[in-house]
Design a protein around this motif. Structure first.
Motif, PDB file in Angstrom:
ATOM      1  N   TRP A  46       0.806  -1.214   0.000  1.00 38.13           N
ATOM      2  CA  TRP A  46       0.000   0.000   0.000  1.00 38.13           C
ATOM      3  C   TRP A  46       0.850   1.280   0.000  1.00 38.13           C
ATOM      4  CZ3 TRP A  46       0.067  -3.656   3.872  1.00 38.13           C
ATOM      5  CH2 TRP A  46       0.730  -3.319   5.061  1.00 38.13           C
ATOM      6  N   SER A  47       2.131   1.136  -0.208  1.00 37.61           N
ATOM      7  CA  SER A  47       2.963   2.323  -0.285  1.00 37.61           C
ATOM      8  C   SER A  47       4.239   1.974  -1.024  1.00 37.61           C
ATOM      9  CB  SER A  47       3.296   2.846   1.119  1.00 37.61           C
ATOM     10  OG  SER A  47       3.983   4.075   1.041  1.00 37.61           O
ATOM     11  N   LEU A  48       4.714   2.904  -1.845  1.00 45.73           N
ATOM     12  CA  LEU A  48       5.889   2.667  -2.671  1.00 45.73           C
ATOM     13  C   LEU A  48       6.989   3.674  -2.344  1.00 45.73           C
ATOM     14  CD1 LEU A  48       4.182   2.223  -6.170  1.00 45.73           C
ATOM     15  CD2 LEU A  48       4.839   0.438  -4.550  1.00 45.73           C
ATOM     16  N   ALA A  49       8.216   3.233  -2.519  1.00 47.58           N
ATOM     17  CA  ALA A  49       9.360   4.128  -2.359  1.00 47.58           C
ATOM     18  C   ALA A  49       9.580   4.852  -3.681  1.00 47.58           C
ATOM     19  CB  ALA A  49      10.599   3.340  -1.941  1.00 47.58           C
ATOM     20  N   MET A  50       8.623   5.733  -4.012  1.00 46.16           N
ATOM     21  CA  MET A  50       8.715   6.472  -5.265  1.00 46.16           C
ATOM     22  C   MET A  50       8.074   7.846  -5.100  1.00 46.16           C
ATOM     23  SD  MET A  50       5.839   4.661  -7.717  1.00 46.16           S
ATOM     24  CE  MET A  50       6.034   5.820  -9.075  1.00 46.16           C
ATOM     25  N   ARG A  51       8.457   8.736  -5.992  1.00 45.02           N
ATOM     26  CA  ARG A  51       7.900  10.096  -5.979  1.00 45.02           C
ATOM     27  C   ARG A  51       7.760  10.566  -7.418  1.00 45.02           C
ATOM     28  NH1 ARG A  51      10.112  15.426  -6.084  1.00 45.02           N
ATOM     29  NH2 ARG A  51       8.784  16.908  -4.985  1.00 45.02           N
ATOM     30  N   PRO A  52       6.534  11.036  -7.763  1.00 45.11           N
ATOM     31  CA  PRO A  52       5.302  10.999  -6.980  1.00 45.11           C
ATOM     32  C   PRO A  52       4.678   9.611  -7.022  1.00 45.11           C
ATOM     33  CG  PRO A  52       4.851  11.931  -9.121  1.00 45.11           C
ATOM     34  CD  PRO A  52       6.337  11.668  -9.091  1.00 45.11           C
ATOM     35  N   GLY A  53       3.745   9.360  -6.125  1.00 46.21           N
ATOM     36  CA  GLY A  53       3.033   8.087  -6.150  1.00 46.21           C
ATOM     37  C   GLY A  53       3.275   7.205  -4.953  1.00 46.21           C
ATOM     38  N   ARG A  54       3.745   7.751  -3.848  1.00 43.38           N
ATOM     39  CA  ARG A  54       4.031   6.905  -2.685  1.00 43.38           C
ATOM     40  C   ARG A  54       2.800   6.135  -2.202  1.00 43.38           C
ATOM     41  NH1 ARG A  54       7.947   6.343   1.155  1.00 43.38           N
ATOM     42  NH2 ARG A  54       7.265   5.629   3.202  1.00 43.38           N
ATOM     43  N   PRO A  55       1.654   6.792  -1.983  1.00 41.17           N
ATOM     44  CA  PRO A  55       0.492   6.019  -1.516  1.00 41.17           C
ATOM     45  C   PRO A  55      -0.199   5.303  -2.674  1.00 41.17           C
ATOM     46  CG  PRO A  55      -0.095   8.332  -1.670  1.00 41.17           C
ATOM     47  CD  PRO A  55       1.368   8.236  -2.052  1.00 41.17           C
ATOM     48  N   MET A  56       0.047   4.012  -2.788  1.00 36.85           N
ATOM     49  CA  MET A  56      -0.599   3.214  -3.833  1.00 36.85           C
ATOM     50  C   MET A  56      -0.819   1.809  -3.301  1.00 36.85           C
ATOM     51  SD  MET A  56       0.704   1.959  -7.563  1.00 36.85           S
ATOM     52  CE  MET A  56      -0.209   0.592  -8.325  1.00 36.85           C
ATOM     53  N   ALA A  57      -2.035   1.324  -3.428  1.00 41.46           N
ATOM     54  CA  ALA A  57      -2.373  -0.020  -2.945  1.00 41.46           C
ATOM     55  C   ALA A  57      -2.542  -0.966  -4.122  1.00 41.46           C
ATOM     56  CB  ALA A  57      -3.650   0.025  -2.115  1.00 41.46           C
ATOM     57  N   PHE A  58      -2.155  -2.215  -3.915  1.00 36.45           N
ATOM     58  CA  PHE A  58      -2.330  -3.245  -4.938  1.00 36.45           C
ATOM     59  C   PHE A  58      -2.796  -4.533  -4.266  1.00 36.45           C
ATOM     60  CE2 PHE A  58      -0.435  -7.082  -6.871  1.00 36.45           C
ATOM     61  CZ  PHE A  58      -1.225  -7.137  -7.997  1.00 36.45           C
ATOM     62  N   GLY A  59      -3.764  -5.193  -4.889  1.00 33.32           N
ATOM     63  CA  GLY A  59      -4.246  -6.473  -4.384  1.00 33.32           C
ATOM     64  C   GLY A  59      -5.368  -6.990  -5.254  1.00 33.32           C
ATOM     65  N   ARG A  60      -6.371  -7.596  -4.609  1.00 32.88           N
ATOM     66  CA  ARG A  60      -7.531  -8.112  -5.320  1.00 32.88           C
ATOM     67  C   ARG A  60      -8.793  -7.809  -4.530  1.00 32.88           C
ATOM     68  NH1 ARG A  60      -5.381 -14.199  -6.037  1.00 32.88           N
ATOM     69  NH2 ARG A  60      -5.467 -13.899  -3.792  1.00 32.88           N
ATOM     70  N   VAL A  61      -9.878  -7.659  -5.262  1.00 26.70           N
ATOM     71  CA  VAL A  61     -11.208  -7.529  -4.657  1.00 26.70           C
ATOM     72  C   VAL A  61     -12.070  -8.640  -5.232  1.00 26.70           C
ATOM     73  CG1 VAL A  61     -13.281  -6.106  -4.503  1.00 26.70           C
ATOM     74  CG2 VAL A  61     -11.022  -5.051  -4.259  1.00 26.70           C
ATOM     75  N   TRP A  62     -12.794  -9.323  -4.374  1.00 27.47           N
ATOM     76  CA  TRP A  62     -13.646 -10.441  -4.806  1.00 27.47           C
ATOM     77  C   TRP A  62     -15.097  -9.981  -4.863  1.00 27.47           C
ATOM     78  CZ3 TRP A  62     -11.582 -15.474  -5.586  1.00 27.47           C
ATOM     79  CH2 TRP A  62     -10.222 -15.581  -5.301  1.00 27.47           C
ATOM     80  N   SER A  63     -15.780 -10.390  -5.913  1.00 28.41           N
ATOM     81  CA  SER A  63     -17.154  -9.932  -6.120  1.00 28.41           C
ATOM     82  C   SER A  63     -18.101 -10.433  -5.044  1.00 28.41           C
ATOM     83  CB  SER A  63     -17.655 -10.391  -7.498  1.00 28.41           C
ATOM     84  OG  SER A  63     -17.658 -11.814  -7.591  1.00 28.41           O
ATOM     85  N   GLY A  64     -17.706 -11.504  -4.332  1.00 29.67           N
ATOM     86  CA  GLY A  64     -18.567 -12.046  -3.282  1.00 29.67           C
ATOM     87  C   GLY A  64     -18.447 -11.347  -1.954  1.00 29.67           C
ATOM     88  N   GLY A  65     -17.547 -10.378  -1.849  1.00 32.06           N
ATOM     89  CA  GLY A  65     -17.476  -9.586  -0.623  1.00 32.06           C
ATOM     90  C   GLY A  65     -16.373  -9.996   0.326  1.00 32.06           C
TER      91      GLY A  65
END
Length: 448
Positions: A306-325
């Motif tokens: 959820w955070s990267l050692a970069m500028r700009p763009g430090r706050p960034m999240a990556f993952g998956r979301v499931w349609s079933g909740g």
């Protein structure tokens, strides 16, 4: 199907709150699973689509030996057999051959045939002398000239000017029958469509378009056409994302602006997961009290970082979301929670998201070219993060590239992207840059 624990193990060796850009790129690419569904489309509708299967050439290209230029075709043996004392070769013109109108007669070693580019090589001919190297001689004039035999002309040229077999294109030289013409995974360009048309192929199998749902979050955002109250701003990120997705020829599903309310955000995420392969959001992934997108995405699936050692763009999240909740229920969609600042949205999209989307679309992404340039000014750089500064690069008379940043580098200054023509890429461990130092640049042309 990858489990939540497996996804978490990807980043076990890193701090998920400050992931290096290279590690984030590797993780995202690893979990980008290509779609398998395909459809057949007419060649005229295949531009920028991803080819789903190898195309094998059903014919030789070219289909026959032909002349590579305008000139005269003859038997290459004449270069030795017919050479004269002064080193020249003289040949009688027996006729002519045009593209689509072949010469059907027979010639001997002392004769040649006038040919145009693309004309079928006459029987017994394997060499073409270009028009520019020939001296034409009118041996017979008047009504006695034989039109079919070349008007009684002859030619003379220096034997040393070419070798036997010169200026002949052989059948299958470009592409042999049975050889792969275009490989699966290629994003079809104009040249590819022309190649396939030359093979007589009018329909191809392509991957279905990747479906990407996107929305912006924030109570302060207003859509174009709405009144702008104090403390509010117009939402630019959706238009930026829409343009970037359309440039890649994806199906873009615009879910609008979503308020900072848990119920509204949850509904938007589940709707997106049920209708798309990928979810892109902007805003709501920082550490503020109202940054709910990251929290909800963790509740509805998995978040790898959820955070990267970069500028700009430090706050960034990556993952998956499931349609079933919740994780493992329903269908998963990859989730990219991009920052809210407009420049950070574009930088994270091109540096982290773009290649993953191309992989999911079934394509083989090619790395953006990186050039070396001389910095015109000093550039401050803090080690421990990768920086993508916006710059204007130009090529000097000596052939070297020179670059300077485009003024303010704040992540909310969208005009800096509009004015720039490249990213100045400052590596993770790179220190400050002095004027005259060499830096890496990534040109926008071909990327954005």
């Amino acid at each position: 199907m990858t489990t939540s624990n497996e996804l978490s193990r990807c980043v076990a060796q890193f701090d998920p709150q400050a992931l290096p850009v290279s590690a984030a790129q590797a993780i995202v690419r690893q979990w980008a699973t290509p779609i398998v569904a395909a459809e057949r489309v007419a060649l005229s509708d295949a531009l920028d689509r991803v080819l789903a299967e190898d195309i094998v050439s059903p014919i030789d290209v070219p289909a026959y030996d032909n002349s590579a230029m305008d000139g005269y075709a003859f038997d290459g043996a004449a270069l030795a057999a017919a050479v004269q004392a002064d080193g020249s070769v003289s040949l009688a013109v027996a006729g002519r051959a045009l593209a689509g109108h072949p010469f059907t007669g027979n010639i001997d070693v002392a004769q040649c045939v006038r040919v145009m580019t693309g004309a079928l090589m006459p029987a017994g001919c394997d060499t073409v002398v270009p028009q520019e190297q020939v001296q034409e001689v009118q041996a017979v004039e008047g009504p006695q000239a034989d039109q079919a035999a070349g008007d009684g002309q002859s030619i003379r040229f220096a034997a040393a000017a070419l070798r036997a077999g010169s200026n002949r294109r052989r059948a299958g030289e470009d592409l042999a029958r049975g050889a792969p013409a275009v490989r699966a995974g290629r994003i079809l360009r104009a040249s590819d469509l022309g190649l396939l048309a030359s093979l007589g192929i009018g329909e191809v199998a392509v991957r279905r378009r990747l479906r990407v749902a996107f929305f912006s979050t924030g109570d302060e955002l207003r859509s174009i056409g709405q009144p702008l109250e104090p403390g509010c701003v117009y939402d630019s990120n959706r238009y930026t994302l829409l343009a970037m997705l359309r440039r890649l020829n994806f199906d873009a599903i615009d879910l609008g602006v979503v308020r900072d309310e848990p119920a509204a955000l949850e509904k938007a995420l589940l709707t997106a997961a049920a209708s798309a392969d990928v979810i892109l959001t902007s805003g709501g992934v920082s550490v503020g009290d109202a940054d709910l997108t990251k929290q909800l995405s963790r509740a509805l699936g998995d978040v790898a970082f959820w955070s990267l050692a970069m500028r700009p763009g430090r706050p960034m999240a990556f993952g998956r979301v499931w349609s079933g909740g919740r994780a493992g229920v329903g269908d998963p969609a990859l989730f990219f929670g991009l920052p809210g600042n407009p420049v950070a949205v574009m930088v994270t999209f091109y540096q982290i998201v773009r290649d993953a989307l191309l992989i999911m679309a079934g394509a083989t992404p090619q790395p953006a070219p990186v050039l070396h340039a001389i910095s015109a000014v000093p550039i401050r750089k803090r080690p421990g993060r990768t920086e993508f500064q916006r710059g204007t690069a130009q090529r000097a008379a000596d052939g070297r590239w020179h670059v300077a940043p485009t003024g303010s580098q704040g992540s909310g200054v969208l005009s800096s992207m509009s004015e720039a023509n490249c990213f100045i890429v400052l590596a993770h461990d790179q220190p400050d840059v002095d004027a005259g130092d060499t830096v890496d640049i990534m040109l926008f042309d071909g990327l954005i």
